[in-house]
Design an enzyme around this catalytic site. Structure first.
Site, mmCIF file in Angstrom:
data_model
loop_
_atom_site.group_PDB
_atom_site.id
_atom_site.type_symbol
_atom_site.label_atom_id
_atom_site.label_comp_id
_atom_site.label_asym_id
_atom_site.label_seq_id
_atom_site.Cartn_x
_atom_site.Cartn_y
_atom_site.Cartn_z
ATOM 1 N N GLN A 69 55.223 5.296 95.528
ATOM 2 C CA GLN A 69 54.096 5.984 94.902
ATOM 3 C C GLN A 69 54.220 6.053 93.396
ATOM 4 O OE1 GLN A 69 51.452 7.097 96.370
ATOM 5 N NE2 GLN A 69 52.026 7.030 98.533
ATOM 6 N N SER A 110 56.153 -0.814 97.061
ATOM 7 C CA SER A 110 55.189 -1.199 98.088
ATOM 8 C C SER A 110 53.951 -1.784 97.435
ATOM 9 C CB SER A 110 54.823 0.045 98.897
ATOM 10 O OG SER A 110 53.830 -0.248 99.810
ATOM 11 N N HIS A 116 50.791 -2.288 98.518
ATOM 12 C CA HIS A 116 49.436 -1.756 98.665
ATOM 13 C C HIS A 116 49.265 -0.369 98.074
ATOM 14 C CE1 HIS A 116 49.986 0.917 102.311
ATOM 15 N NE2 HIS A 116 51.148 0.339 102.193
ATOM 16 N N THR A 169 60.074 -17.282 105.523
ATOM 17 C CA THR A 169 59.307 -17.877 104.432
ATOM 18 C C THR A 169 58.681 -16.788 103.589
ATOM 19 O OG1 THR A 169 58.774 -19.707 105.863
ATOM 20 C CG2 THR A 169 57.451 -19.478 103.888
ATOM 21 N N CYS A 216 51.126 8.460 107.984
ATOM 22 C CA CYS A 216 51.984 8.178 109.130
ATOM 23 C C CYS A 216 52.192 9.395 110.012
ATOM 24 C CB CYS A 216 53.319 7.591 108.707
ATOM 25 S SG CYS A 216 54.058 8.371 107.293
#
Lengths: 137, 429
Positions: free
Chosen positions: B207, B227, B229, B267, B353
């Site tokens: 964040q 992160s 997104h 990959t 979550c």
């Protein structure tokens, strides 16, 4: 390279605001308009011509981004974009902005609308075999 | 007669504007018909906010859960989804080379934040697991885990941290900015303590990256999680920074092909990585502007709500706080019912979550809020794309619905009459 004149910068500013208004998503549209206004206002007193040219180049790049993203925004608009037409007009152009007067011409720039796929916006060099085809035709 | 025929002909040509209601069940979120003109789904800038009509989408105020993709990031990613589709690990041809070049360039972009020459970044697909769950599974493997308590403000006590470090402590993991209450931990001081005691320091900066300045050298961070997104980048990609000097040895979770120096096989997804790099680059440039704007909007939101409603508590320290994440508890109002009432604003109470479970958030319990206040907390998220109109609309609706819900609440009635709720003896049947 001569530094950009005041008129050029203002033209760029107007073009950017005009393109930004075409975003169909509320958040992107408001952000783009607000950011462009604030960025140009913030830099209005810059005097160094080199710095001005750097900023103008960045603004031009961002204008390209906005143009491409406006087309991506509305999925139907993907299939239609303004293109300078060489030769005859393309067959069956589609006007997908409802409310536009003429189905064949773009209201913004007056050019003929043609069908375009997203890959046209991010074009790359041709493959080797495409160069070999030319002498045959 | 002619006029009527004209009307009929005209009626035939009129496009059906909002169109028939979609009959497909759409889970409570009505989507506008595809044929609509590209109009804004939210009250326009000039007009005052009307009631939400059928077919309009709610406002998005949940940026801690995820963020919209910045158009600049999408523009950087699309060429790698359309034309430059090579595998970055193919060493023998141009497609692989150009893909690898993009990946390395994105790595520089992500590493840009650190201002350090000791860069060692690994790009990986991080699944979103609470650090607590990981600690619990470590305990099952035989590790000992100390869960440090936090003060009422949400910040940990540094002396307790020092006392908790033992000779066999290997890792300290502290979140930089909490995703539920927005509290900033004193990372620099913690880093100082850890480096002096020779303990590895990991911070979950998901964040915080791109929103507050982070320097891994100044703050002595050994490991940092990022992160994609949460910083207006694509979903499905994240990164971990692993310090090189002094070397931090890490064992791979995914073994196999030996990619990413053997630390994370598989990959590397070039378009996602390019998106992450572009997102970090954009965030670096926009950090100051965004921070100023978000602080202003956050102040407005808090001031307006506090002015119009009594008994509102802001959870978390007001000073050491990231402005974009505001957690407010409205006393005598149930959080879930307020969320459902605010159906034209996308909000959450607690984190995404934990939104499936019915327990109050463990974060609020840890900072010592009362059970009833913990149940009535709402998290407002303000991000780069949030406008002043959206904030005003949210405040207006929030105030309106809290007042309405309080009118219906018997507890509120009792409080108005001056009864102290703690003194009541509830009968048991």
């Amino acid at each position: 390279m001569a530094a950009s004149s005041r008129a050029q910068v203002l033209d760029l500013y107007r073009a950017m605001l005009r393109e930004s208004k075409r975003f169909s998503a509320y958040n992107y549209r408001t952000y783009a308009i607000r950011r462009i206004r604030d960025a140009f206002r913030e830099n209005k007193n810059v005097k160094d011509p080199v710095e001005i040219q750097t900023l103008v180049n960045k603004a031009r790049r961002d204008l390209g981004i906005i143009r491409r993203q406006c087309l991506n925004d509305h999925p139907k608009q993907l299939n239609s974009a303004c293109a300078a037409v060489e030769g005859e007009a393309a067959e069956a152009p589609l006007c997908l902005l409802p409310g536009t007067a003429h189905p064949l011409l773009c209201p913004d720039c007056g050019r003929t609308r043609v069908k375009v796929h997203i890959s046209h916006l991010y074009s790359t060099d041709k493959l080797v075999i495409e160069n070999q085809e030319k002498p045959r035709t | 007669m002619l006029l009527r025929a004209g009307w009929r002909r005209a009626a035939l040509f009129v496009t059906v504007a909002p169109g028939p209601r979609p009959t497909v069940p759409s889970r409570g979120l009505r989507l506008s018909v595809v044929d609509d003109a590209p109009q804004s789904a939210v009250p326009t800038d000039a007009a005052a906010a009307p009631e939400a009509e059928v077919g309009l989408r709610p406002l998005y105020m949940d940026v801690q859960a995820t963020t919209p993709l910045d158009p600049r990031v999408l523009d950087a990613m699309l060429p790698y989804l359309i034309n430059y589709y090579g595998n970055p690990h193919s060493r023998t041809h141009a497609y692989g080379w150009e893909s690898e070049a993009a990946m390395e360039h994105a790595r520089q972009g992500v590493a840009r934040f650190y201002k350090s020459r000791k860069k060692h970044v690994i790009t990986t697909q991080t699944e979103h697991k609470c650090v607590l769950d990981s600690c619990r599974s470590l305990e099952a493997e035989g590790f000992r885990v100390t869960y440090l308590p936090v003060q009422k403000s949400g910040i940990i006590e540094l002396k307790e941290l020092e006392a908790a470090i033992q000779p066999d402590t290997s890792l300290v993991s502290v979140m930089t900015v909490n995703n539920e209450i927005g509290v900033k931990q004193p990372i620099a001081e913690i880093g100082q303590i850890c480096s002096s005691r020779k303990v590895y320091f990991h911070t979950d900066a998901a964040q915080a990256v791109g929103k507050i300045p982070l320097d891994v050298n100044d703050m002595k961070i050994d490991l940092m999680s990022i992160s994609g997104h949460k910083i207006y980048g694509p979903k499905g990609v994240g990164a971990i920074y692993i310090r090189r000097r002094p070397r931090v040895r890490v064992e791979p979770l995914q073994s196999g092909g030996g990619q990413e120096r053997g630390m994370r096989s598989g990959t590397v997804p070039t378009p996602l990585v390019v998106g992450l790099g572009a997102a970090c680059e954009v965030a670096q440039q926009e950090m100051e502007y965004d921070h100023k704007r978000i602080s202003k909007l956050a102040d407005q939101l808090i001031q307006k709500i506090m002015k119009s409603l009594p008994n509102v508590v802001m959870n978390g320290d007001p000073e050491q706080h990231y402005p974009g994440c505001i957690n407010l508890s409205f006393a005598y109002v149930e959080g879930e019912s307020l969320l459902m009432a605010l159906k034209d604003v996308a909000l959450s109470s607690g984190s995404a979550c934990t939104s499936a479970s019915l327990e109050p958030s463990y974060v609020l319990r840890a900072i010592g809020t009362d059970e009833d206040l913990a149940h009535s907390s709402i998290r407002f998220g303000i991000g780069r794309f949030t406008t002043e109109e959206e904030v005003d609309y949210t405040v207006e609706k929030c105030v309106q619905h809290v007042k309405r819900l309080r009118e219906m609440s018997p507890l509120w009635e009792m409080v108005q009459d001056g009864i102290d709720l703690k003194s009541i003896k509830w009968t048991q049947h």
